[in-house]
Design an enzyme around this catalytic site. Structure first.
Site, PDB file in Angstrom:
ATOM      1  N   TYR A 142       0.868  -1.187   0.000  1.00 13.07           N
ATOM      2  CA  TYR A 142       0.000   0.000   0.000  1.00 13.07           C
ATOM      3  C   TYR A 142       0.896   1.225   0.000  1.00 13.07           C
ATOM      4  CZ  TYR A 142      -3.803   3.091   1.695  1.00 13.07           C
ATOM      5  OH  TYR A 142      -4.731   4.093   1.865  1.00 13.07           O
ATOM      6  N   LYS A 170      -1.710  -1.379  -3.868  1.00 12.97           N
ATOM      7  CA  LYS A 170      -2.801  -0.412  -3.675  1.00 12.97           C
ATOM      8  C   LYS A 170      -2.172   0.969  -3.817  1.00 12.97           C
ATOM      9  CE  LYS A 170      -6.153   1.403  -0.366  1.00 12.97           C
ATOM     10  NZ  LYS A 170      -6.642   1.378   1.051  1.00 12.97           N
TER      11      LYS A 170
END
Length: 301
Positions: A142, A170
């Protein structure tokens, strides 16, 4: 290298970073969490992230995180992929959370860039590698430098993509060119982690979303991605533009967690209301503006 157009979505296509419901007294409301998870899947999500930023993970205990995972797995684990947010700024603690998540039976791990400490790129590489080495679960990194303070560089992402279990990113960096460079140079699968850039990232090769607004518009996000993947770009663009007021209302003012809980409350859905300090609930003026935004986005309030 796999062409972007044929990349699969290993964690699903429409994921929502789920809120953690609290009682008025400040305890985790696990019954409400099960209802939220079911609502999300019924609305169109094929993946749910538990214990992420929107789930207020910095303020929940390890025991609460573990119980939330089992609660959501019991509720929807046979209908959607359940991804555990395990990232912290402490590698040992992250490994501890990852082990608990693995035992719980989750389908994958979301690991945010370590925040506050501002490690070097070598430190980031070592951190993510340690987590990926610790279990057989697939990992989604992420990249969100606005919160973590440090971006994952293109070179680091390319090196991370060489690990067999680090399969997705992400992306909340807001750099479409960097995303394209990584997708061109690796098989790393991209998910939009910024609702304002869902369609733009989709247009350059992302396979899905990890959304906050998905709490209330997962059905429209699903329709948008299906239209785009079917080649109806005009329809996808129309859906995206119609979502602007909702995205603006939830993401652009106080912050996603506070405002999406306010939105759930206004819509009479599970999961709305209380947050934990240092977050505070939306005030009446903020709720009033949000109500107008939701109406402009097609909700009957």
């Amino acid at each position: 290298m796999t062409a972007a157009a044929t990349r699969e979505a290993p964690f699903g296509r429409v994921l929502t970073a789920m809120v953690t419901p609290f009682t008025p007294e400040g305890d985790v409301d696990f019954e409400a969490a099960a209802r939220v998870a079911n609502d999300l899947v019924d609305l169109g999500c094929d993946g749910i992230v538990v214990n992420g930023t929107t789930g207020e993970s910095p303020t929940t205990s390890d025991e609460e995180k573990s119980t939330l995972l089992t609660t959501v797995l019991d509720a929807v684990g046979d209908r959607a992929r359940v991804i555990a947010g395990v990232g912290t700024n402490d590698t040992r603690h992250t490994l501890h959370l990852a082990a608990h998540a693995h035992r719980a039976g989750v389908h994958g791990l979301l690991v945010v860039t370590p925040y506050y400490s501002k490690p070097s790129q070598d430190g980031l590489l070592a951190h993510f590698t340690a987590v990926a080495d610790a279990s057989d679960l697939p990992v989604m990194v992420y990249d969100i430098p606005a919160r973590s303070g440090v971006p994952l560089t293109t070179e680091t992402l390319l090196r991370l993509s060489e690990h067999a279990r680090i399969i997705a990113n992400k992306d909340a960096k807001g750099d479409l060119w960097a995303a394209q460079q990584v997708m061109h140079g690796s098989d790393l699968v991209y998910y939009s982690g910024d609702d304002a850039l869902n369609l733009p990232l989709l247009s350059v090769g992302a396979v899905g979303f990890v959304s906050v607004t998905g709490h209330v518009v997962a059905d429209r996000l699903l329709a948008m991605i299906e239209a785009f993947q079917a080649g109806d770009v005009a329809k996808a663009a129309d859906i995206n533009l119609a979502l602007v007021p909702v995205t603006d209302g939830i993401m652009s003012r106080v912050g996603g967690t506070v405002m999406v809980k306010a939105a759930l409350d206004l819509l009479g859905r599970a999961g709305g209301g209380a947050v934990r300090l240092p977050l505070v609930t939306a005030n009446e003026a903020q709720r009033s503006v949000l109500r107008d935004d939701l109406r402009a986005g097609g909700f009957d309030l």
